[in-house]
Design an enzyme around this catalytic site. Structure first.
Site, PDB file in Angstrom:
ATOM      1  N   TRP A 272     -15.408   2.982  25.199  1.00  0.00           N
ATOM      2  CA  TRP A 272     -15.490   1.573  25.578  1.00  0.00           C
ATOM      3  C   TRP A 272     -16.094   0.829  24.397  1.00  0.00           C
ATOM      4  O   TRP A 272     -16.483   1.438  23.410  1.00  0.00           O
ATOM      5  CB  TRP A 272     -16.308   1.375  26.865  1.00  0.00           C
ATOM      6  CG  TRP A 272     -17.686   1.945  26.851  1.00  0.00           C
ATOM      7  CD1 TRP A 272     -18.034   3.267  26.934  1.00  0.00           C
ATOM      8  CD2 TRP A 272     -18.921   1.222  26.733  1.00  0.00           C
ATOM      9  NE1 TRP A 272     -19.402   3.410  26.883  1.00  0.00           N
ATOM     10  CE2 TRP A 272     -19.978   2.165  26.763  1.00  0.00           C
ATOM     11  CE3 TRP A 272     -19.242  -0.124  26.611  1.00  0.00           C
ATOM     12  CZ2 TRP A 272     -21.322   1.807  26.684  1.00  0.00           C
ATOM     13  CZ3 TRP A 272     -20.582  -0.465  26.540  1.00  0.00           C
ATOM     14  CH2 TRP A 272     -21.594   0.480  26.578  1.00  0.00           C
ATOM     15  N   HIS A 273     -16.143  -0.457  24.475  1.00  0.00           N
ATOM     16  CA  HIS A 273     -16.628  -1.284  23.368  1.00  0.00           C
ATOM     17  C   HIS A 273     -17.946  -1.951  23.757  1.00  0.00           C
ATOM     18  O   HIS A 273     -17.951  -3.013  24.369  1.00  0.00           O
ATOM     19  CB  HIS A 273     -15.603  -2.361  23.005  1.00  0.00           C
ATOM     20  CG  HIS A 273     -14.344  -1.812  22.472  1.00  0.00           C
ATOM     21  ND1 HIS A 273     -14.184  -1.527  21.140  1.00  0.00           N
ATOM     22  CD2 HIS A 273     -13.191  -1.460  23.067  1.00  0.00           C
ATOM     23  CE1 HIS A 273     -12.980  -1.031  20.933  1.00  0.00           C
ATOM     24  NE2 HIS A 273     -12.359  -0.978  22.094  1.00  0.00           N
TER      25      HIS A 273
END
Length: 88
Positions: A53-54
């Site tokens: 994920w970011h």
């Protein structure tokens, strides 16, 4: 995130003895098809943490409405950054 192409379910990861003995699952997420996938892992005996994920998006990406900008979301971004720059 499309977990059917890029993610691994917690059950599949835990069933893989080699992965399970190296990594512990820290977080899971749900993709657009409501499939749960492993989103953060950390190695038991190595200085390795992996994100699927970011963590920066909550604080710095303001285009898509799906990205939350709540106080808690921003704190997660800051905690992830602090984790990577801490001194041991």
């Amino acid at each position: 995130m499309d977990s059917k192409n890029y993610g691994i379910s917690p059950e599949r990861m835990q069933a893989n003895q080699e992965l399970a003995k190296i990594f512990k699952i820290l977080t899971t997420s749900v993709d657009e098809y409501n499939k749960v996938y492993v989103s953060t892992v950390q190695a038991y005996n190595y200085p390795v943490t992996a994100f699927q994920w970011h963590p920066e998006k909550n604080a710095f990406e303001w285009g898509p409405k799906a990205i939350p900008h709540t106080e808690d979301a921003i704190r997660v971004t800051q905690q992830a950054a602090n984790f990577f720059i801490r001194y041991d």
